[in-house]
Design an enzyme around this catalytic site. Structure first.
Site, PDB file in Angstrom:
ATOM      1  N   LYS A 152       0.825  -1.190   0.027  1.00 11.72           N
ATOM      2  CA  LYS A 152       0.030   0.213  -0.006  1.00 11.72           C
ATOM      3  C   LYS A 152       1.011   1.266   0.024  1.00 11.72           C
ATOM      4  O   LYS A 152       0.555   2.460  -0.659  1.00 11.72           O
ATOM      5  CB  LYS A 152      -0.843  -0.152   1.245  1.00 11.72           C
ATOM      6  CG  LYS A 152      -2.044  -1.053   1.042  1.00 11.72           C
ATOM      7  CD  LYS A 152      -2.736  -1.284   2.311  1.00 11.72           C
ATOM      8  CE  LYS A 152      -3.754  -2.476   2.144  1.00 11.72           C
ATOM      9  NZ  LYS A 152      -4.219  -2.679   3.552  1.00 11.72           N
ATOM     10  N   GLN A 211      -3.819  -1.802   9.839  1.00 13.91           N
ATOM     11  CA  GLN A 211      -4.160  -3.025   9.092  1.00 13.91           C
ATOM     12  C   GLN A 211      -4.492  -4.100  10.239  1.00 13.91           C
ATOM     13  O   GLN A 211      -4.191  -4.114  11.388  1.00 13.91           O
ATOM     14  CB  GLN A 211      -2.521  -3.448   8.775  1.00 13.91           C
ATOM     15  CG  GLN A 211      -2.325  -4.701   8.230  1.00 13.91           C
ATOM     16  CD  GLN A 211      -3.160  -4.677   6.659  1.00 13.91           C
ATOM     17  OE1 GLN A 211      -3.021  -3.561   6.228  1.00 13.91           O
ATOM     18  NE2 GLN A 211      -3.753  -5.940   6.426  1.00 13.91           N
ATOM     19  N   ASP A 233     -10.569   2.924   4.520  1.00 16.02           N
ATOM     20  CA  ASP A 233     -11.194   1.480   4.343  1.00 16.02           C
ATOM     21  C   ASP A 233     -12.427   1.036   4.517  1.00 16.02           C
ATOM     22  O   ASP A 233     -12.899   0.145   4.043  1.00 16.02           O
ATOM     23  CB  ASP A 233     -10.379   0.522   5.660  1.00 16.02           C
ATOM     24  CG  ASP A 233      -9.005  -0.018   5.218  1.00 16.02           C
ATOM     25  OD1 ASP A 233      -8.743  -0.320   3.993  1.00 16.02           O
ATOM     26  OD2 ASP A 233      -8.147  -0.345   6.150  1.00 16.02           O
TER      27      ASP A 233
END
Ligand code: NAP
Length: 299
Positions: free
Chosen positions: A52, A96, A119
């Site tokens: 990412k 994460q 997200d």
């Protein structure tokens, strides 16, 4: 049969974002800035976050990579997130997953400000998605929608059968496919592990989206001729003939289903590659304040 090529589409999206960042820079605008927090040393998670960050660099975004010790207390992580929430220079924040057991994923997910939640996991974003309001949509469903759009797959009036009802894939994609806009306007059937006579549903699908986490579960006998098949699953299967000792497969038996489908996503090279493109798209939107009326709207 035509492939729905995630590599090609994701490259296109990254290139469009990169061009837009160059224009923003040329007029002295704010460069999008993504912060990524990782807790602990899980190898797969590190790879995901590194990819990412690399993709941010590739499109010209700024990025902040925060690595925290696996033993960090929940309170320390909360403080780290609060500090990013309050930093006007950072547009998007991802934490994460999975987190270590002593930290509540639910608490952490809800702590990220909805307008920085690129997200799309915060209940406000999930709720806005369900109501058809502008929202950050989580990466995998967003990636599937973008693939259907870019390949101009007709969806109106089609029967879309979704296998799997997880919060990150099955449930949101079923809502999106039923939405009163393109891609959408499908009649949606959502199947799960308690569904009886699964084949009866899959065989009716004009669009079949499979996200069950079972390697090569869907065979040609379960698929209607001419169906569009989206395979979300990803699994490592031991394979001594490969240098790395494994091969990647999806939830669908690719070869036999491909011969029956009109369009199909490969694994690898399909849905998975769309996820980073979706994350970057959301970060660009966050920096342009496109989703919410103003920063801090919900705080
Ligand atoms: P998950 O949270 O484990 O959910 C699986 C869903 O499938 C559940 O709703 C489950 O039903 C249902 N299910 C399981 N066995 C079934 C069966 N035999 N028939 C019908 N439904 C069944 O999985 P997920 O997070 O959604 O992920 C699904 C797959 O996609 C995994 O392989 C994952 O690795 C992959 N994935 C890929 C990406 C990507 O970027 N390519 C992103 C996310 C996930 P119940 O609710 O009744 O248990």
């Amino acid at each position: 049969m035509q492939l729905l090529d995630g590599k090609k589409i994701s490259e296109e999206i990254l290139s469009e974002i990169s061009d837009e960042v160059k224009h923003i820079a040329a007029r002295g605008g704010k460069i999008p800035h993504l912060a990524a927090i990782i807790v602990g040393n899980d190898g797969a998670s590190e790879t995901y976050v590194n990819n990412k960050i690399k993709s941010c660099e590739r499109v010209g975004f700024r990025s902040t990579h925060i690595k925290l010790d696996a033993n960090i207390s929940e309170e320390e992580l909360v403080q780290e997130i609060e500090s990013i929430n309050n930093n006007p220079d950072i547009d998007g924040l991802i934490v994460q997953l999975p987190l270590p057991q002593h930290i509540s994923t639910e608490k952490i997910t809800q702590l990220i400000r909805p307008e920085k939640d690129v997200d799309g996991f915060h209940p406000v974003n999930v709720g806005r998605l369900a109501l058809g309001l502008p929202a950050y949509i989580s990466a995998t469903p967003n990636g599937i929608i973008e693939m259907l759009r870019r390949y101009k797959i007709p969806t109106e009036g089609k029967h879309c059968v979704v296998l799997g009802r997880s919060n990150i894939v099955g449930s949101p994609i079923s809502i999106l496919m039923a939405k009163n806009s393109y891609p959408g306007n499908c009649t949606v059937t959502l199947c799960h592990s308690k569904t009886q006579n699964l084949s009866e549903f899959t065989q009716q699908a004009d669009i079949l989206i499979v996200a069950i986490g079972k390697a090569e579960f869907i065979g040609a006998d379960m698929v209607k001729k001419g169906a569009v098949v989206i395979d979300v699953g990803i699994h490592r299967i031991p394979d001594d003939s490969r240098k790395n000792g494994y091969r990647l497969v999806g939830d669908v038996k690719f070869e036999e289903v491909a011969s029956k489908a009109s369009y199909i996503t490969p694994v690898p090279g399909g849905v998975g590659l769309m996820t980073i493109a979706s994350l970057l798209t959301n970060t660009l939107k966050a920096s342009k304040k496109e989703v919410y009326f103003k920063p801090g709207f919900f705080s």
